[in-house]
Design an enzyme around this catalytic site. Sequence first.
Site, short mmCIF file in Angstrom:
data_model
loop_
_atom_site.label_atom_id
_atom_site.label_comp_id
_atom_site.label_asym_id
_atom_site.label_seq_id
_atom_site.Cartn_x
_atom_site.Cartn_y
_atom_site.Cartn_z
N GLN A 147 0.81 -1.21 0.00
CA GLN A 147 0.00 0.00 0.00
C GLN A 147 0.84 1.26 0.00
OE1 GLN A 147 -1.69 -0.94 4.02
NE2 GLN A 147 -1.37 1.24 4.40
N CYS A 207 -5.17 0.69 3.33
CA CYS A 207 -5.28 -0.75 3.56
C CYS A 207 -6.68 -1.26 3.25
CB CYS A 207 -4.90 -1.08 5.00
SG CYS A 207 -5.85 -0.15 6.22
N HIS A 223 -6.91 -0.81 10.86
CA HIS A 223 -6.24 -1.45 9.73
C HIS A 223 -7.14 -2.55 9.18
CE1 HIS A 223 -2.95 -2.55 7.18
NE2 HIS A 223 -2.73 -3.72 7.75
#
Length: 302
Positions: A126, A132, A250
């Site tokens: 990323q 993400c 995340h």
Amino acid sequence: MNTWLLFAVVSAASALHLSGQEEFHFRSWMAQHSKVYSTKEYDDRLQIFTENRRKIDKHNEGNHSFTMALNQFSDMTFSEFRKSFLWSEPQNCSATKGNYVSGNGPHPDSIDWRKKGNYVTDVKNQGSCGSCWTFSTTGCLESVTAIASGKLISLAEQQLVDCAQDFNNHGCNGGLPSQEGPCVYKPELASAFVKEVVNITAYDEMGMVDAVATRNPVSFAFEVTPDFMLYHQGVYTSAKCHNTQDKVNHAVLAVGYGQDNGTPYWIVKNSWSSSWGIHGYFLIERGKNMCGLAACSSFPVV
């Protein structure tokens, strides 16, 4: 080594009370990762690197289910890492009220979609962007499409980064896989089509097991804390993270699950390149909503 550079090296080690061996490790790591710093930044990064390396050594000397190691993030503080690679915007998970109907099992003791066929794309990177969520989203859609069609294709995360803001996503500042929606695009270039998104009820980790065992990989969100930044291998577990939805920062992709010496775990694809963790993957303890991993999970139907 020229005189100026030698002086800089010696001065840094002396000012920071570091041994020559510790600075040697730093310079070796710099060469491995092609790092170049200004004189001032060199001193700062040397200090941070050494603190991280000492943290790794201390952790690995203890009795833990996972080990830590130097990686591409070892010259960063967790605060810097969080700003560059994790979500900076609060997330509102639409998967709280799930529409997934879980089966009654039984489920296999282990499953790994990477081994069932050509269903999982290679680990991606990323970069310095809290995107993400796009890699988790496309990774899941890639797998679901491959399972349905028999053809594995790699999808473009950049399209979601650029176009998904109308759906409570924030480009490099975060978003959730459960918040997919249409975007302006060229139809003739489209490779995958989402009919609907299936949300697994918040904190229903057995629902996640059922989906991965009987359907396909599943996107989920969890909370990353400082020790995870330096994860190397083993089953990750933490007493420092939270198990609530409001702390997740995340998004990743569960591609399977298994057990290690009686400890159940998830097999998870990350988006920090194949040089991080277990060739870009990690294992995290299963069955305890570790770090809120069951708070927000979903997958598309194609």
